[in-house]
Write an enzyme that holds these catalytic residues in place. Structure first.
Site, PDB file in Angstrom:
ATOM      1  N   HIS A 139      -0.347  14.388  -1.703  1.00 48.14           N
ATOM      2  CA  HIS A 139      -1.201  14.468  -0.611  1.00 48.14           C
ATOM      3  C   HIS A 139      -0.539  15.198   0.672  1.00 48.14           C
ATOM      4  O   HIS A 139       0.712  15.277   0.754  1.00 48.14           O
ATOM      5  CB  HIS A 139      -1.388  13.136  -0.195  1.00 48.14           C
ATOM      6  CG  HIS A 139      -0.230  12.129   0.370  1.00 48.14           C
ATOM      7  ND1 HIS A 139      -0.076  10.781   0.346  1.00 48.14           N
ATOM      8  CD2 HIS A 139       0.802  12.582   0.946  1.00 48.14           C
ATOM      9  CE1 HIS A 139       0.856  10.584   0.710  1.00 48.14           C
ATOM     10  NE2 HIS A 139       1.497  11.624   1.475  1.00 48.14           N
ATOM     11  N   ASP A 158       2.512  12.184  -4.481  1.00 45.76           N
ATOM     12  CA  ASP A 158       1.215  12.373  -5.392  1.00 45.76           C
ATOM     13  C   ASP A 158       0.596  13.676  -4.726  1.00 45.76           C
ATOM     14  O   ASP A 158      -0.745  13.842  -5.257  1.00 45.76           O
ATOM     15  CB  ASP A 158       0.325  11.068  -5.030  1.00 45.76           C
ATOM     16  CG  ASP A 158      -0.213  11.032  -3.547  1.00 45.76           C
ATOM     17  OD1 ASP A 158       0.332  11.689  -2.866  1.00 45.76           O
ATOM     18  OD2 ASP A 158      -0.994   9.883  -3.305  1.00 45.76           O
ATOM     19  N   ASP A 205      -1.663  11.254  11.367  1.00 43.33           N
ATOM     20  CA  ASP A 205      -2.180   9.876  10.901  1.00 43.33           C
ATOM     21  C   ASP A 205      -1.677   8.648  11.499  1.00 43.33           C
ATOM     22  O   ASP A 205      -0.561   8.887  12.325  1.00 43.33           O
ATOM     23  CB  ASP A 205      -2.179   9.777   9.577  1.00 43.33           C
ATOM     24  CG  ASP A 205      -0.878  10.326   8.879  1.00 43.33           C
ATOM     25  OD1 ASP A 205       0.236  10.136   9.509  1.00 43.33           O
ATOM     26  OD2 ASP A 205      -0.742  10.913   7.672  1.00 43.33           O
ATOM     27  N   GLU A 213      -5.404  11.202   0.057  1.00 41.98           N
ATOM     28  CA  GLU A 213      -4.854  11.107  -1.127  1.00 41.98           C
ATOM     29  C   GLU A 213      -5.652  11.690  -2.328  1.00 41.98           C
ATOM     30  O   GLU A 213      -6.672  12.255  -1.899  1.00 41.98           O
ATOM     31  CB  GLU A 213      -5.168   9.467  -1.291  1.00 41.98           C
ATOM     32  CG  GLU A 213      -4.308   8.632  -0.224  1.00 41.98           C
ATOM     33  CD  GLU A 213      -2.824   8.597  -0.619  1.00 41.98           C
ATOM     34  OE1 GLU A 213      -2.538   9.618  -1.190  1.00 41.98           O
ATOM     35  OE2 GLU A 213      -2.263   7.470  -0.113  1.00 41.98           O
TER      36      GLU A 213
HETATM   37  P1  PGA Z   1       8.099  11.663   3.308  1.00 40.69           P
HETATM   38  O1  PGA Z   1       6.420  11.462   3.313  1.00 40.69           O
HETATM   39  O2  PGA Z   1       8.309  12.666   3.963  1.00 40.69           O
HETATM   40  O3  PGA Z   1       8.454  10.160   4.031  1.00 40.69           O
HETATM   41  O4  PGA Z   1       8.456  11.883   2.081  1.00 40.69           O
HETATM   42  C1  PGA Z   1       5.703  12.562   3.318  1.00 40.69           C
HETATM   43  C2  PGA Z   1       4.359  12.371   3.055  1.00 40.69           C
HETATM   44  O5  PGA Z   1       4.069  11.264   2.799  1.00 40.69           O
HETATM   45  O6  PGA Z   1       3.690  13.174   3.631  1.00 40.69           O
END
Ligand code: PGA
Length: 257
Positions: free
Chosen positions: A138, A136, A67, A143
């Site tokens: 995802h 959350d 992304d 999301e």
């Molecule tokens: P993070 O993000 O590794 O910074 O915790 C993970 C994600 O949002 O997929």
């Protein structure tokens, strides 16, 4: 799903790097799906060390990132393209032209997303997709409520994700609200998925993804449908799993098989 529970984040990073390194040695032209965020950094550091100290070469590897934020130029210090350069690409021997990250400044986003998917197809698909998980639930920026059949597209970030990512931007109001992200359907087409999760703030999402129902509210739960998904967790991220003892036992029994 294979669930591997390790002592701490260092071990998780090392395990993932060894796994990826082995794949690169077996298939020097491997297509890797890569992830950003705090979680994969230790894995990338170890891969860089393997490149420097063990001669692990990425010269023929191709990569596709999950992304990118909309509105950030590639050279913005907060773009995911910059992140990948700082954390990995600039320290290994991969040609820049073999690395793909969605373009946050694409003028025709729909066409750009279609082209991104086409580029993945053109190299024969992703061999291994590295993933983190949001608090959350995802994967990539899919999301809660994202279709489990979704493809690369524009996605609005959820409030919790904006909050989680504010640490990289200094303040909440500087976090872009939109991103281009591979879809859940895109991710499920990778031949293998490797999800890393560390820290207690991931424990609920990890439990829901592994032991909860398949639901678009926790898009990581879609990995339950994948025939070759491995989740590597530290103790803190595994703390809420009801079947943790079983996963540990299964790993021990299957070691060497
Ligand atoms: P993070 O993000 O590794 O910074 O915790 C993970 C994600 O949002 O997929």
């Amino acid at each position: 799903m294979r669930v591997v529970i390790l002592e701490n984040a260092q071990r998780v990073g090392r395990w993932a790097a060894e796994y990826i390194g082995q794949l690169v040695r077996q298939k020097p032209t491997v297509v890797l799906g890569l992830a950003t965020g705090g979680t994969p950094v230790l894995c990338y550091q170890r891969l860089i060390a393997m490149h420097r100290e063990e001669g692990l070469s990425f010269r023929r590897v191709r990569t596709f990132n999950l992304d990118e934020y909309v509105g950030l130029p590639a050279d913005d210090s907060n773009s995911y393209r910059s992140f990948m350069r700082q954390q990995l690409f600039d320290h290994i021997d991969i040609p820049a032209s073999s690395t793909h990250v969605p373009d946050g400044l694409a003028t025709d986003v729909t066409e750009h997303c279609r082209h991104y998917e086409q580029q993945i197809q053109d190299v024969g698909g992703i061999d291994l997709q590295l993933l983190g998980i949001g608090s959350d639930g995802h994967i990539a920026f899919n999301e809660p409520g994202s279709s489990l059949a979704s493809r690369t597209r524009l996605k609005a970030l959820a409030a919790r994700t904006l909050q989680d990512n504010a640490r990289f931007f200094g303040s909440l109001d500087r976090v872009p609200r939109l991103a281009i992200t591979m879809g859940v359907g895109t991710i499920l087409e990778a031949r293998q998925c490797l999800l890393l999760a560390t820290g207690e703030n991931k424990a609920s999402a990890v439990r829901d993804a592994i032991e909860g129902p398949l639901t678009s509210q926790i898009t990581a739960s879609a990995l339950q449908l994948h025939p070759q998904a491995t989740l590597v967790l530290d103790e803190a991220a595994a703390a809420r799993l009801e079947q943790a003892d079983y996963y540990r036992e299964a790993e021990a029994l299957q070691a060497g098989c």
